[in-house]
Design an enzyme around this catalytic site. Structure first.
Site, short mmCIF file in Angstrom:
data_model
loop_
_atom_site.label_atom_id
_atom_site.label_comp_id
_atom_site.label_asym_id
_atom_site.label_seq_id
_atom_site.Cartn_x
_atom_site.Cartn_y
_atom_site.Cartn_z
N LYS A 120 56.91 19.38 4.77
CA LYS A 120 56.56 18.26 5.64
C LYS A 120 57.76 17.74 6.41
O LYS A 120 57.62 17.29 7.55
CB LYS A 120 55.93 17.13 4.80
CG LYS A 120 54.58 17.48 4.22
CD LYS A 120 53.99 16.31 3.45
CE LYS A 120 52.58 16.61 2.96
NZ LYS A 120 52.54 17.68 1.96
N LYS A 162 55.42 11.07 -0.27
CA LYS A 162 54.58 12.27 -0.14
C LYS A 162 55.36 13.50 -0.56
O LYS A 162 56.54 13.65 -0.24
CB LYS A 162 54.12 12.45 1.32
CG LYS A 162 53.21 11.37 1.84
CD LYS A 162 52.92 11.55 3.31
CE LYS A 162 52.16 12.81 3.60
NZ LYS A 162 51.79 12.92 5.02
N GLY A 168 46.28 18.00 -0.18
CA GLY A 168 45.18 17.63 -1.05
C GLY A 168 45.39 16.31 -1.77
O GLY A 168 44.75 16.04 -2.79
N GLY A 169 46.32 15.46 -1.26
CA GLY A 169 46.56 14.18 -1.90
C GLY A 169 47.45 14.24 -3.12
O GLY A 169 47.74 13.22 -3.74
N HIS A 212 42.17 9.09 9.46
CA HIS A 212 42.65 10.45 9.25
C HIS A 212 41.82 11.35 10.16
O HIS A 212 40.66 11.62 9.90
CB HIS A 212 42.46 10.84 7.78
CG HIS A 212 43.01 12.18 7.43
ND1 HIS A 212 43.77 12.41 6.31
CD2 HIS A 212 42.92 13.38 8.05
CE1 HIS A 212 44.10 13.68 6.25
NE2 HIS A 212 43.59 14.29 7.30
N GLU A 279 46.83 17.81 11.22
CA GLU A 279 46.34 16.51 10.78
C GLU A 279 47.15 15.39 11.42
O GLU A 279 48.38 15.44 11.48
CB GLU A 279 46.42 16.41 9.25
CG GLU A 279 45.63 17.52 8.56
CD GLU A 279 45.37 17.23 7.09
OE1 GLU A 279 45.84 16.19 6.60
OE2 GLU A 279 44.69 18.05 6.45
N ARG A 297 45.85 27.04 6.47
CA ARG A 297 44.76 27.70 5.74
C ARG A 297 43.44 27.19 6.28
O ARG A 297 43.40 26.29 7.13
CB ARG A 297 44.85 27.38 4.25
CG ARG A 297 44.90 25.86 3.97
CD ARG A 297 44.92 25.53 2.51
NE ARG A 297 45.30 24.15 2.23
CZ ARG A 297 44.51 23.11 2.33
NH1 ARG A 297 43.26 23.26 2.73
NH2 ARG A 297 44.94 21.89 2.05
#
Length: 723
Positions: A120, A162, A168-169, A212, A279, A297
């Site tokens: 990230k 993060k 996936g959180g 989101h 995202e 993916r």
């Protein structure tokens, strides 16, 4: 010239996504190879594939994450390519590199793109250089806790911690003050290490009212990149998506166009190939959007994009992996109607969405109508499922049971189709989020498209109304079900004798009269995180009296009063279907009995009691599940000798679900204040912190780090602080 498809592919995944890939491969005439762990030997994806190979024990680190075993399965089967699905190895650059070294095609992006977007921090630097806006924050390599705290203070609370790798959180925590930072950092790093083999995190400004919004992109090896429109995934719990829709509601064409352009620029900046999702965080307060991350993916929610475009994205993946160009140009990609995807999870929404596990004893679903065939239908229902009943939801993998996907010409029409489909869902054996999803789909603010990531918290009271006492109608049907099941009306036949033609109640006389006691199993209140306090239930009595001609009188007595139904007609059409007429209203109701395990002593109430799950057939609340407890008789309970009890004045912390103990934060004799963390559990890749409900001294600790504990096990026992 177009390249031919692969002859055989291996799916390095399990569950519904493995089944989803197999369906498209079958359509294209491609043979499929499944891999499975010991506990998945009889699973649906194994049954659907042309051949299958066991790759290890249940823990994913010993099976689905074992690259060497997957490569070995490819060599043994002759698979030419691997589809990774999502999760597990789908965003692992080393796996992509290993496959390339072995001459096996990875149905995904180049390893270089996975590395760039998998971090990230690095991805945000690349996006900044490409002119894509990013959220302010610290994305560097320094992981010293003190340094990260200083960065958080400079950014300004609240901040979001993060995991640098993965999604996936997992490894994500929101922190609202400096005092809570170190505890949240430790938890995020620990979860990140388990999920992505790296504890590295970044710290970002937490946008207080975010949406989101993500964009589906596709790139090929010929320089073509296309945007397949956006999805809104704002309504989340535990930082994980629960319902998705496409296109995103309330966006202007100008904003939609800019989102698509920036997503395409992001893909081109890393030389992307295949399916990916860019995202964005959309700030509801100022209308700006910021790059958040790129998932390299296929996404869980890809079906909503398929529904509005009429395209098969797995087929596109296979085309690109075979070296072919994108099937359509940007100008040819349709956007028709509106679609929703609701994720059906084994979890308990009223217990902070804690994942559940256990045996699924009954499962019935809405009838799917979807096929990939344009033109798109006016209304369409699709079910993505990798599980059938009877079966078991274990603790090793994600608790998603299925994905329910619908499509219609408008958003309101799609919501109507979604609500109807959710009403037709019937699951017994584990807690699910079906009724929560139905409440969400019918919520006034959701219907208006007024969504953001804090939606559930903001509307908690209306999404989780106080559970009322079961209706007299439901109670009457439950009692009739028990009477007809325990004393069935015989079917006359030419070969019958008095021993088979007469019901058991005839031996007591012509009139059968039985009083049945129920308790409302849903009479519960939420406690601290990971806890539920069960109220003292008022017992409910229903008296059923049989009359001649197959009719019954039913008298229901509750705390609210008494209701009498006379001359009731009732019969069992199947072991789970009751047909009855109450007050001139004809009803056909699904009722499923869940008996206790044979090995469980009757003294372990309430788990040793039979439970009846009644799915209402009233048109105003069709499909609403009411769970009733049929208490074991006192004489049976008295036979048990191993009742677990706590001494007076004490308090206990129990495991809310089957879990692995990650950390025990207290020891015997320690003074604990109300709200202090006591035990950290992990179930289905999700950590749960159990906290003290009251202040007191630890009297005993009944668990250890690394131990697998069952639901209900006493983990910590307290001596409450004297008042």
């Amino acid at each position: 010239m177009r390249n031919a498809h692969f002859d055989k592919i291996l799916i390095a995944n399990r569950g519904e996504i493995a089944c989803r890939v197999i369906r498209t491969a079958r359509k294209l005439g491609i043979k499929t190879v499944a891999v499975y762990s010991d506990v998945d030997a009889n699973s649906m994806h194994v049954q659907l594939a042309d051949e299958a190979y066991c790759i290890g024990p249940a823990p994913s680190a010993e099976s689905y994450l074992r690259m060497d075993k997957i490569v070995d399965a490819c060599k043994r089967s002759g698979a030419q390519a691997v589809h990774p699905g999502y999760g597990f190895l789908s965003e692992n650059a080393k796996f992509a590199e290993l496959l390339a070294k072995e001459g096996i095609v990875f149905i995904g992006p180049p390893a270089s793109a996975i590395v760039s977007m998998g971090s990230k921090s690095e991805s945000k630097k690349i996006m900044e250089n490409a002119g894509v806006p990013v959220v302010p924050g610290y994305h560097g390599e320094n992981q010293d806790p003190g340094f990260l705290l200083e960065q958080a203070k400079n950014i300004g609370f609240p901040v979001l911690i993060k995991a640098v790798h993965g999604g996936g959180g997992k490894g994500m925590r929101t922190v609202f003050s400096a005092d809570a930072f170190h505890s949240a950092l430790e938890s995020a790093q620990r979860e990140s290490l388990k999920s992505f083999s790296s504890p590295a995190v970044l710290v970002e400004k937490f946008v207080t009212t975010p949406r989101h919004v993500e964009v589906q992109i596709f790139s090929d090896a010929h320089g073509n990149t296309a945007c397949l429109w956006e999805r809104d995934c704002s309504v989340q719990r535990r930082n994980q998506k629960i319902i998705e829709e496409a296109p995103a509601p309330g966006l202007s064409e100008e904003v939609r166009g800019r989102l698509g352009e920036k997503a395409v620029e992001a893909a081109r900046a890393v030389g992307y190939r295949g399916a990916g999702t860019v995202e964005f965080i959309f700030d509801c307060d100022n209308g700006e959007f910021y790059f958040m991350e790129m998932n390299t993916r296929l996404q869980v929610e890809h079906p909503v994009t398929e529904m509005i475009t009429g395209l098969d994205l797995v087929e596109w993946q296979l085309e690109v992996a075979a070296g072919n160009p994108l099937p359509l140009k940007q100008s040819q990609i349709p956007l028709v109607g509106h679609a929703f995807e609701a994720r059906i999870y084994a979890e308990n929404p009223r217990k902070d969405f804690l994942p559940d596990s256990g045996n699924v004893v009954h499962l019935s679903t809405p009838e799917p109508t979807h096929i990939f065939a344009p033109p798109l239908p006016a209304a369409d229902t699709r079910l993505e499922q990798g599980f059938t009943a009877p079966g078991t939801i274990g603790v090793f993998y994600d608790p998603m049971i299925a994905k329910l996907v619908v499509h219609a010409s408008t958003r309101n029409e799609a919501l109507r189709v979604l609500r109807k489909a959710l009403e037709e869902y019937r699951v017994v054996g584990v807690n699910t989020n079906v009724e929560f999803l139905r409440a969400l789909a019918g919520h006034e603010s959701f219907e208006k498209g007024d969504v953001e990531t804090g939606f559930i918290k903001r509307h908690y009271d209306s999404l989780f109304p106080v559970i009322s006492e079961p209706s007299s109608e439901v109670l009457a049907q439950a009692a009739l079900f028990i009477v007809l099941r325990d004393h069935p009306v015989p079917t006359p036949s030419a070969l019958s004798s008095p021993w088979t033609a007469l019901a058991s109640r005839r031996f007591g006389g012509d009139v059968y009269d039985r009083a049945i006691t129920f308790e409302n199993a849903q009479d519960a209140a939420e406690g601290a995180e990971g806890e539920v306090e069960v109220k003292d239930s008022e017992r409910i009595t229903v008296r059923v009296k049989s009359l001649s001609g197959g009719l019954f009188d039913v008298r229901v007595k509750t705390t609210q009063g008494e209701k009498v139904y006379n001359d009731v007609s009732a019969q069992l059409l199947s072991p789970t279907t009751l047909s009855s007429t109450l007050d001139s209203k004809s009803l056909r109701t699904t009722i499923v009995s869940q008996a206790p395990p044979p090995s469980l002593p009757a003294s372990r109430a309430p788990n040793a009691n039979e439970r009846l799950h009644v799915f209402s057939s009233d048109g105003s609340c069709s499909g609403l599940k009411t769970t009733l407890v049929v208490p074991s008789p006192n004489w049976l309970i008295s036979l048990g000798s191993d009742v677990l009890s706590a001494s007076s004045g004490g308090a206990t912390i129990k495991a809310p679900m089957p879990s692995v103990v990650v950390e025990v934060k207290v020891q015997v004799g320690q003074m604990v204040e109300k709200g202090d963390p006591v035990v950290v559990l992990e179930s289905m890749k999700t950590e749960t912190v159990l906290r003290a409900r009251k202040s007191g001294v630890v009297r005993s600790v009944g668990c250890a780090k690394g131990e697998m504990v069952p639901e209900g096990k006493v983990l910590v026992d307290f001596e409450e602080e004297a008042k």
